[in-house]
Design an enzyme around this catalytic site. Structure first.
Site, PDB file in Angstrom:
ATOM      1  N   LYS A 126       0.947  -1.304  -0.047  1.00  0.00           N
ATOM      2  CA  LYS A 126       0.051  -0.158   0.024  1.00  0.00           C
ATOM      3  C   LYS A 126       0.864   1.365   0.085  1.00  0.00           C
ATOM      4  O   LYS A 126       1.451   1.619   0.849  1.00  0.00           O
ATOM      5  CB  LYS A 126      -0.933  -0.011   1.200  1.00  0.00           C
TER       6      LYS A 126
ATOM      7  N   SER B 152       5.378   6.529  10.264  1.00  0.00           N
ATOM      8  CA  SER B 152       5.466   7.257  11.589  1.00  0.00           C
ATOM      9  C   SER B 152       5.434   6.462  12.977  1.00  0.00           C
ATOM     10  O   SER B 152       4.753   5.337  12.760  1.00  0.00           O
ATOM     11  CB  SER B 152       4.422   8.449  11.644  1.00  0.00           C
ATOM     12  N   THR B 153       6.196   6.976  13.949  1.00  0.00           N
ATOM     13  CA  THR B 153       6.369   6.205  15.110  1.00  0.00           C
ATOM     14  C   THR B 153       4.683   5.803  15.652  1.00  0.00           C
ATOM     15  O   THR B 153       4.499   4.757  16.036  1.00  0.00           O
ATOM     16  CB  THR B 153       7.349   6.910  16.169  1.00  0.00           C
TER      17      THR B 153
ATOM     18  N   GLU C 202       9.821   0.401  10.475  1.00  0.00           N
ATOM     19  CA  GLU C 202      11.101   1.497  10.217  1.00  0.00           C
ATOM     20  C   GLU C 202      10.385   2.568  10.306  1.00  0.00           C
ATOM     21  O   GLU C 202       9.674   3.216   9.498  1.00  0.00           O
ATOM     22  CB  GLU C 202      11.498   1.298   8.561  1.00  0.00           C
TER      23      GLU C 202
ATOM     24  N   CYS D 142      13.726  10.143   6.709  1.00  0.00           N
ATOM     25  CA  CYS D 142      13.633   9.644   8.123  1.00  0.00           C
ATOM     26  C   CYS D 142      14.980   9.684   8.941  1.00  0.00           C
ATOM     27  O   CYS D 142      14.861   9.888  10.062  1.00  0.00           O
ATOM     28  CB  CYS D 142      13.250   8.112   8.260  1.00  0.00           C
TER      29      CYS D 142
ATOM     30  N   GLU E 106      10.429  15.052  15.607  1.00  0.00           N
ATOM     31  CA  GLU E 106      10.832  14.976  13.976  1.00  0.00           C
ATOM     32  C   GLU E 106       9.934  15.810  13.252  1.00  0.00           C
ATOM     33  O   GLU E 106       8.671  15.935  13.465  1.00  0.00           O
ATOM     34  CB  GLU E 106      10.559  13.605  13.697  1.00  0.00           C
TER      35      GLU E 106
END
Ligand code: NAD
Length: 480
Positions: free
Chosen positions: A186, A239-240, A260, A294, A391
């Site tokens: 996706k 994203s985290t 990741e 990232c 971030e």
């Protein structure tokens, strides 16, 4: 050059766009064919440099995701799983070659859909994507030597972000296919087009139907994919925050996972560093791809004794960066990928000023239409500021200073993330000393943002777990 003015203006150097034929509508790629979503829903993808729509793309719902997973399962059981590795390699080599042959077409499409400068999509994203397929094709018949067994996991559900749309697709698909898995991928909702062109390449390569399936849509589509009970392996880049959500939903299911996630890397410059090189490394570290990286070197840690001199050079260098049309071959900084991301960068940058850091940008004219943000440097940043902790994922550098190597280590590691770091010094012993103490998956020495398919990449702590690339990257797709 006019009158007493001694500066030369660059003439426009536009990349020809006719090489890519963008269709008005794109379907989902399931079982080797393009088809609309079951319920007919679609969404638009825009050119972020102009805000003009590029195409309407099918929005996959649960039924479509289910169809794609079933196609991948059938292809795994009947064709791809049982196929000898040397045979699989032929298809993967074919994809690599076709990507290289159609490189300019992919580069233009990537720059249109993402906003990144053509020189980056042309010289970095597309060649590296092709290189990933070449590299992994070589593993397909040698899996027993990788040390992780040679049994594929099964059906991989893979979700990727918008910052390197084609390259992230290659990072996901190439190792999975080499190891004998089938895939449902996706792409991100703001950048689906190059993944769909890659689907055409899969057709052109004669890849058996159902081996690669591509479902487009936003978070809901992603959630349906990673939550599907017949997906054996979930590979997520993003994203985290979303990574944690996926981890919670996958807990107890037995699915194999790799994550990741985000980063807040330190780029550490010692007083003995070669300064010109360090300035280039800092610019590359945070302004490459508009800072939508990232592993971006978003925190500059510079030794106090050289901080003023280094920042002086850095400011002069930033004055030469050219921001504007992503399809101009001289452009260094392109468009921000979406309105939402631009709002996030603005909000975090405003918080930097409100918390007392000093904000600076070179003189720079932003285009009137589209999403743009000038390269920005914050000095006087303290470790508690949001711009030093969160971030930003944009062209914004936070500068902190240190006096001793121990202080550099403490500050570099003062983050919940752990994806990457840079170190600039002429002493090899100092590089090794620092690299052993930095809690980061990748440490670059006297360089930054170097990628190679043979080299494992990944983080720990809140930057995720698992590796992509190299021998280590195969582990996620094999059962011992
Ligand atoms: P994001 O997490 O918002 O979205 C990433 C992908 O996940 C998109 O395809 C999105 O549609 C999908 N998604 C959203 N919600 C979901 C859900 N609940 N379940 C499943 N899928 C869902 O991230 P983003 O804004 O697209 O990308 C930026 C982030 O990606 C940054 O944090 C960046 O650091 C990270 N990133 C990490 C790496 C790495 O290798 N570590 C590489 C590139 C980007």
């Amino acid at each position: 050059m006019t009158g007493t003015d001694t500066t030369w203006e660059y003439a426009p150097a536009p990349q020809e766009q006719g090489i890519v034929a963008i269709k008005p509508h794109y379907g989902l790629f399931v079982n080797g064919e393009f088809a609309p979503a079951t319920d007919g829903r679609t969404f638009s993808t825009l050119n972020p440099a102009t805000e003009e729509p590029l195409a309407e793309v099918a929005l996959a719902g649960e039924a479509d995701v289910d169809r794609a997973v079933r196609a991948a399962r059938t292809a795994f059981d009947r064709v791809w799983g049982p196929m000898p590795g040397a045979q699989r390699a032929k298809y993967i080599y074919r994809i690599a070659r076709l990507l290289a042959e159609r490189a300019r077409e992919f580069a233009v499409l990537e720059s249109l859909d993402n906003g990144k400068p053509i020189k980056e999509s042309r010289d970095v994203d597309v060649p590296l994507a092709s290189a990933h397929f070449f590299y992994h094709a070589g593993w397909a018949d040698k899996l027993e030597y990788a040390g992780y067994g040679s049994t594929p996991v099964g059906v991989a559900g893979q979700v990727i972000p918008w910052n390197f749309p084609l390259l992230m697709a290659a990072w996901k698909l190439a190792p999975a296919l080499a190891a004998g898995n089938t895939c449902v991928l996706k792409p991100a909702e703001t950048t689906p087009l190059t993944a769909l062109l890659l689907a055409e390449v899969c057709q052109q390569a004669g890849l058996p139907e159902g081996v690669v399936n591509i479902v487009t849509g936003a978070g809901e589509t992603g959630a349906a994919l990673v939550g599907h009970p017949d997906v054996d392996k979930v590979a997520f880049t993003g994203s985290t925050e979303v990574g944690k959500e996926i981890l919670r939903s996958a807990a107890g299911t037995g699915k194999k996972l790799t994550m990741e996630l985000g980063g807040k890397a330190a780029n550490v410059v010692f007083e003995d560093a070669p300064m010109e090189g360090a300035v280039e490394g800092i610019v590359n570290g945070i302004f490459f791809n508009q800072g939508h990286v990232c592993c971006a070197g978003s925190r500059l840690l510079v030794q106090e004794s050289v901080a003023d001199a280094l920042l002086d050079r850095l400011r002069r260098r930033l004055g030469t960066l050219r921001l504007g049309d992503p399809l101009d071959k001289n452009t260094d900084i392109g468009a921000i990928n979406s309105r939402q991301q631009l709002d996030k960068i603005r909000e975090l940058s405003d918080s930097g000023e409100a918390e007392g850091a000093h904000r600076w940008s070179p003189p720079c004219q932003l285009p009137e239409r589209g999403y743009w943000f000038a390269p920005t440097v914050f000095t006087g940043v303290s470790q508690s500021h949001r711009i030093a902790r969160e971030e930003i994922f944009g062209p914004v550098l936070s500068v902190l200073t240190f006096r001793t190597p121990e202080e550099a280590v403490a500050k570099a590691n003062n983050t919940p993330y752990g994806l990457s770091a840079g170190v600039w010094t002429e002493k090899g012993s100092r590089i090794l000393w620092l690299a052993q103490r930095l809690r980061a998956g990748v440490v670059w020495a006297n360089t930054y943002n170097r990628f190679d398919p043979a080299s494992p990449f990944g983080g720990y702590r809140e930057s995720g777990f698992g590796r992509e690339g190299g021998r280590h990257g195969l582990e996620a797709y094999l059962n011992a």
